[in-house]
Scaffold this motif. Structure first.
Motif, short mmCIF file in Angstrom:
data_model
loop_
_atom_site.label_atom_id
_atom_site.label_comp_id
_atom_site.label_asym_id
_atom_site.label_seq_id
_atom_site.Cartn_x
_atom_site.Cartn_y
_atom_site.Cartn_z
N ARG A 18 0.89 -1.12 0.06
CA ARG A 18 0.13 0.14 -0.16
C ARG A 18 0.96 1.26 -0.01
O ARG A 18 0.66 2.04 -0.59
CB ARG A 18 -1.05 -0.03 1.10
N ARG A 66 -3.55 -7.16 -6.41
CA ARG A 66 -4.39 -6.25 -6.52
C ARG A 66 -3.80 -4.90 -6.07
O ARG A 66 -2.77 -4.81 -5.47
CB ARG A 66 -5.49 -6.19 -5.42
N GLN A 67 -4.01 -4.04 -7.20
CA GLN A 67 -3.61 -2.71 -7.05
C GLN A 67 -4.36 -1.90 -5.76
O GLN A 67 -5.49 -1.88 -5.76
CB GLN A 67 -4.04 -1.93 -8.29
N SER A 69 -6.21 0.78 -3.41
CA SER A 69 -6.69 2.16 -3.75
C SER A 69 -5.79 3.13 -3.14
O SER A 69 -5.07 3.02 -2.20
CB SER A 69 -8.10 2.20 -2.92
N ASN A 71 -4.88 6.92 -1.53
CA ASN A 71 -5.53 8.15 -0.61
C ASN A 71 -4.65 9.14 -1.23
O ASN A 71 -3.67 9.58 -0.76
CB ASN A 71 -5.07 7.82 0.69
#
Length: 106
Positions: A18, A66-67, A69, A71
């Motif tokens: 992330r 998965r990419q 999300s 912020n």
């Protein structure tokens, strides 16, 4: 856990996927503009700083499929860090909506 590979593969940094996704946006934007900057990374018992320049190859390797999300507030905070005299450090992710207009302006 992802990995940022700096240069010709002789230096790498383990960074959570992330955070790495957010750093990738910052690196891309700064280097696309031709703005080199210092990147500081702390690992257990080791602190390292590297000069980041468009001529230095970078590879962002993600462990997950998965990419994450993004912020926007974290990207903006990291961009401010990268533009500061001290260079880019991975700051904690702000809670979405926690940055006020006054914080963003002043």
């Amino acid at each position: 856990m992802g990995k940022l590979v700096y240069g010709s593969g002789n230096r790498s940094f383990d960074i959570e996927d992330r955070a790495l996704a957010h750093l990738r946006v910052v690196f891309m934007n700064k280097l696309r503009r031709g703005e080199p900057f210092m990147f500081h990374h702390n690992e257990p018992h080791v602190s390292c700083s590297v000069w980041t320049h468009p001529a230095v190859p970078l590879v962002f390797q993600f462990h997950g499929s998965r990419q994450p999300s993004l912020n926007r507030e974290w990207v903006e905070a990291l961009m401010q860090e990268a533009s500061s005299p001290n260079g880019l450090r991975l700051v904690p992710e702000p809670t979405p909506g926690s940055v006020t207009l006054a914080d963003a302006v002043g």
